[in-house]
Write a protein that holds these residues in place. Structure first.
Motif, mmCIF file in Angstrom:
data_model
loop_
_atom_site.group_PDB
_atom_site.id
_atom_site.type_symbol
_atom_site.label_atom_id
_atom_site.label_comp_id
_atom_site.label_asym_id
_atom_site.label_seq_id
_atom_site.Cartn_x
_atom_site.Cartn_y
_atom_site.Cartn_z
ATOM 1 N N ILE A 21 42.864 40.332 37.038
ATOM 2 C CA ILE A 21 41.772 39.389 37.333
ATOM 3 C C ILE A 21 40.924 39.134 36.089
ATOM 4 C CG2 ILE A 21 39.653 39.089 38.664
ATOM 5 C CD1 ILE A 21 40.990 40.700 40.917
ATOM 6 N N VAL A 22 40.530 40.213 35.423
ATOM 7 C CA VAL A 22 39.686 40.079 34.234
ATOM 8 C C VAL A 22 40.466 39.426 33.095
ATOM 9 C CG1 VAL A 22 38.318 41.346 32.527
ATOM 10 C CG2 VAL A 22 38.282 42.046 34.929
ATOM 11 N N VAL A 27 42.744 37.091 33.193
ATOM 12 C CA VAL A 27 42.779 35.638 33.362
ATOM 13 C C VAL A 27 41.497 35.007 32.809
ATOM 14 C CG1 VAL A 27 42.762 33.776 35.068
ATOM 15 C CG2 VAL A 27 44.360 35.677 35.322
ATOM 16 N N LEU A 28 40.347 35.617 33.105
ATOM 17 C CA LEU A 28 39.069 35.094 32.628
ATOM 18 C C LEU A 28 38.972 35.177 31.106
ATOM 19 C CD1 LEU A 28 36.712 36.707 35.310
ATOM 20 C CD2 LEU A 28 37.609 34.368 35.253
ATOM 21 N N TYR A 29 39.420 36.294 30.529
ATOM 22 C CA TYR A 29 39.326 36.471 29.082
ATOM 23 C C TYR A 29 40.289 35.554 28.334
ATOM 24 C CZ TYR A 29 36.052 40.367 28.837
ATOM 25 O OH TYR A 29 34.916 41.136 28.865
ATOM 26 N N ALA A 74 41.318 32.645 29.306
ATOM 27 C CA ALA A 74 40.749 31.302 29.376
ATOM 28 C C ALA A 74 39.668 31.127 28.312
ATOM 29 C CB ALA A 74 40.183 31.049 30.771
ATOM 30 N N ALA A 75 38.815 32.132 28.161
ATOM 31 C CA ALA A 75 37.739 32.048 27.173
ATOM 32 C C ALA A 75 38.290 32.030 25.746
ATOM 33 C CB ALA A 75 36.777 33.222 27.355
ATOM 34 N N PHE A 88 36.381 44.210 27.529
ATOM 35 C CA PHE A 88 37.394 44.108 28.575
ATOM 36 C C PHE A 88 37.427 45.378 29.424
ATOM 37 C CE2 PHE A 88 41.631 44.906 30.250
ATOM 38 C CZ PHE A 88 41.935 43.710 30.872
ATOM 39 N N THR A 130 36.429 45.451 33.261
ATOM 40 C CA THR A 130 37.503 45.810 34.191
ATOM 41 C C THR A 130 37.128 47.037 35.014
ATOM 42 O OG1 THR A 130 39.154 44.906 32.669
ATOM 43 C CG2 THR A 130 39.952 46.380 34.381
ATOM 44 N N VAL A 143 34.582 45.805 37.591
ATOM 45 C CA VAL A 143 35.212 45.044 38.677
ATOM 46 C C VAL A 143 36.099 45.955 39.533
ATOM 47 C CG1 VAL A 143 36.878 43.220 39.182
ATOM 48 C CG2 VAL A 143 35.119 42.860 37.443
#
Length: 271
Positions: A48-49, A51-53, A55-56, A106, A110, A113
């Motif tokens: 999950i994390v 995917v966000l990183y 993208a950034a 990260f 992580t 989360v």
């Protein structure tokens, strides 16, 4: 034969502890290999994390030319070759600094989360080694508030180091050789703090006491954390190795740091 006190007993050399720290990461990965269900369980929050990183970082890479130009206004009047070289170096330094910051945060994000996931893995690791200590009697909301506070503080400290490394990245030769090594060691130290936090918090230790223990065992922490940092730089390494890194951090905390906690934590850092 006379008894040998703790003070008189020979202690591992810094270099030996450095390699012992790497060994804890390998042991943690080996533990998850023997427990594939726990490994798969630990992949969920990391994915999950990630995917966000990604993208950034992708957005950063897409806009890197413009950001490098913005960061080097002093080169506007230079000759084409010199201006291009300065902006290539700026772009590399900017992306490298962002990658350093991403790897550092990260783990903290992580763990935040996926706290229930990694708490369960840490308990399983401890049970496989003889038993886990009882969970501290702390309300859930207090635990969440502490985790958020620790994650924010780590992000601020990581950002400060990232700015320093970004500036040092412009130094000829040193910026492309020495600085990355120093960055890996610094990031490794903080990664070790994050990855041992689950097991040490279960023993009632707050952030100040945890980092005091790491300070007293710095070569061990840097060896473990720097090896983790290098693995996390490999594509998908941060996701695939995260459960093993948590397992390794639990073993490190249980076998080496918990004894130091009972002896006293000495000087404190990271107030």
């Amino acid at each position: 034969m006379g008894c040998v006190s703790d003070e008189d007993a020979p202690r591992p050399s810094g270099l030996k502890d450095l390699f012992n720290g790497v060994g804890y990461l390998l042991r943690g990965i080996a533990w998850t290999a023997r427990h594939p269900a726990q490994w798969l369980f630990g992949l969920i929050p990391a994915l999950i994390v990630l995917v966000l990183y990604v993208a950034a970082l992708t957005a950063l890479a897409y806009n890197l030319d413009g950001l490098a130009e913005w960061a080097t206004p002093f080169a506007d009047g230079w000759a084409d070759g010199a201006r291009t070289s300065a902006r290539v170096v700026a772009g590399l330094a900017l992306f490298g600094t962002s990658l350093f910051l991403a790897v550092i945060t990260f783990t903290a994000v992580t763990l935040l989360v996926g706290d229930p996931f990694y708490e369960a893995i840490a308990v399983r690791v401890e049970e496989s080694q003889g038993g886990a200590p009882p969970e501290p009697d702390v309300p859930l909301l207090v635990q969440i508030a502490r985790a958020v506070k620790d994650a924010v503080l780590l992000a601020v400290i990581a950002l400060a180091f990232a700015v320093v490394f970004f500036a040092c990245g412009f130094l000829p030769v040193v910026g492309q050789t020495v600085v990355p090594v120093v960055a890996a060691c610094v990031s490794g130290y903080f990664l070790a703090g994050e990855l041992t936090s689950v097991a040490l918090e279960r023993r009632g230790l707050r952030r100040r006491e945890r980092f005091a223990l790491l300070k007293r065992n710095r070569p061990l922490a840097v060896g473990f954390g720097a090896a983790t940092f290098v693995v996390f730089l490999i594509p998908l390494g941060a996701v695939l190795a995260m459960p093993g890194a948590v397992a390794g951090g639990t073993l490190l905390a249980r076998e080496r740091l918990a004894d130091g906690a009972r002896e006293g934590t000495g000087g404190l850092v990271l107030g």
